[in-house]
Enzyme design. Structure first.
Site, mmCIF file in Angstrom:
data_model
loop_
_atom_site.group_PDB
_atom_site.id
_atom_site.type_symbol
_atom_site.label_atom_id
_atom_site.label_comp_id
_atom_site.label_asym_id
_atom_site.label_seq_id
_atom_site.Cartn_x
_atom_site.Cartn_y
_atom_site.Cartn_z
ATOM 1 N N LYS A 309 -16.228 3.389 6.004
ATOM 2 C CA LYS A 309 -16.658 4.057 4.785
ATOM 3 C C LYS A 309 -17.259 3.081 3.779
ATOM 4 O O LYS A 309 -17.128 1.868 3.902
ATOM 5 C CB LYS A 309 -15.514 4.878 4.192
ATOM 6 C CG LYS A 309 -15.224 6.101 5.062
ATOM 7 C CD LYS A 309 -14.373 7.151 4.401
ATOM 8 C CE LYS A 309 -14.306 8.410 5.287
ATOM 9 N NZ LYS A 309 -13.373 9.412 4.741
ATOM 10 N N ARG A 344 -7.976 8.134 12.006
ATOM 11 C CA ARG A 344 -9.260 8.686 12.447
ATOM 12 C C ARG A 344 -10.317 7.581 12.358
ATOM 13 O O ARG A 344 -10.637 7.113 11.268
ATOM 14 C CB ARG A 344 -9.648 9.878 11.565
ATOM 15 C CG ARG A 344 -10.915 10.596 11.993
ATOM 16 C CD ARG A 344 -11.181 11.811 11.102
ATOM 17 N NE ARG A 344 -12.384 12.511 11.513
ATOM 18 C CZ ARG A 344 -13.610 12.237 11.070
ATOM 19 N NH1 ARG A 344 -13.779 11.262 10.165
ATOM 20 N NH2 ARG A 344 -14.658 12.910 11.493
#
Length: 374
Positions: A309, A344
């Site tokens: 991210k 994840r």
């Protein structure tokens, strides 16, 4: 109305080293011995923050006013709760996902505008299935298939196109015996994915986007991952305003948990995700990651989705998303230390290897802790 929060703050690798004065968090391989008992006023300001050792918790709770004491008792029980395994129905038979140790959920984005891989898996079903199979072979417990990008400013995807992308991949992976989740906000996609063999719903809107979603999940009796996102409608990253990002996200997830239970979704099928990267600044993301142990007080298994991210790039000289694997591993290990049940990730093989080493270092059957007590 005053609120209370109970957060683990001091951890040990080996409970034997502290004479059994540590608490096992959520039945995981993580142990805590000190906790912050936080009281927050109706105006959002922190009124008190006391540090309490695990053996002293009962007496500390007894000193609280009745309403706060009852909430403290609930959170104290939640922190020590051992979560049952997730049981998934697949075309190949029931699959069990244990939650007493971290498990890897491999990301399979079948979108042309994926932020992490430039859409390389959107060209065809074969490439996507092969990548999913490779993640399974590497040790991923679940493959998370998504046909819609939820990155900031992503173009909306028509429901029919999302189905065209995701369903064939889910069908083939599920027929092969994989535990598959579907990453979607749309009720029709949820229903079709379940029929195709998906055993978990992963909804970044926490079942808010589609008014049908709550009933679909409740009637299908499948586990659901509910993620925090401040926005509504098409922009899940918008409308972000926090007094205290950690406590605000905690309260939001508590409310969604209660709404799902009220709608008929069994509590043992609810997994919560603090939503790293969704409507949060760099400092807010870091605050949430450092406070992950608090979220065990919600009493649900927890998922951490921070792989590749933007905040990782911001901390690493703005490296592009495909080059953020080392930073993603650092965050995944932080999540393991915090007792996250599911990680994840894009880099499944690398994360599985890191997880296996982490697990070996904490496994009492493999480690001699006797010297630590001397």
């Amino acid at each position: 109305m005053e609120k209370l929060y109970l957060s683990p703050i001091s951890f040990v690798d080996a409970p034997q080293a502290v004479g059994g004065d540590a608490v096992r968090l959520a039945g995981s391989m993580v142990y805590a011995r000190e906790f912050a008992l936080i009281r927050r006023g109706a105006d959002g300001a922190i009124m008190a923050r006391d540090i309490v050792a695990a053996p002293d918790m009962a007496s500390a709770i007894a000193r609280l006013p009745d309403d706060l004491g009852a909430e403290a008792e609930r959170q104290w029980a939640n922190l020590r709760m051992a979560h049952p395994a997730l049981t998934l129905a697949t075309p190949g038979g029931a699959r069990t996902i244990r939650l007493d140790q971290p498990q890897v959920m491999g990301i399979l984005n079948i979108t042309p505008d994926s932020f992490s891989d430039g859409g390389r898996l959107a060209a065809g079903t074969d490439a996507a299935v092969d990548h999913g199979a490779a993640m399974l072979e590497a040790g991923a417990a679940i493959i998370d298939v998504g046909g819609e990008s939820t990155r900031p400013n992503a173009d909306p995807v028509h429901e029919g196109e999302e189905l065209r992308r995701a369903i064939p991949v889910i069908e083939r992976l599920a027929r092969g015996g994989a535990a598959v989740s579907v990453d979607t906000r749309n009720g029709t996609v949820m229903a079709e994915a379940i029929a195709a063999g998906a055993g978990i719903i992963n909804d970044v809107s926490a079942l808010r986007h589609d008014p049908r979603a709550m009933d679909i999940v409740a009637q299908a009796h499948v586990p659901v991952v509910a993620m925090h996102a401040p926005g509504k409608g098409g922009d899940l990253h918008g409308d972000a305003a926090y007094g205290d990002v950690v406590l605000d996200v905690f309260d939001w997830l508590a409310a969604r948990r209660d709404a799902m239970i009220a709608a008929g979704i069994a509590r043992e099928r609810i997994v919560l995700d603090p939503g790293i990267g969704f409507g949060k600044t760099l400092s807010e993301n870091l605050a949430l990651i450092n406070a992950l142990p608090l979220f065990h007080a919600l009493g649900q298994p927890l998922l951490l989705g921070a792989s590749r991210k933007r905040f990782i790039g911001a901390l690493a000289k703005e490296v592009p998303a495909p080059e953020r694997m080392p930073g993603s591993l650092a965050v995944a290990l932080k999540g393991m230390d915090a007792g996250m049940a599911l990680l994840r990730v894009h880099d499944a093989a690398e994360t599985v290897q890191a997880m296996r080493v982490w697990r070996g270092l904490r496994d009492a059957a493999l480690t001699d802790f006797a010297r630590l007590a001397e």
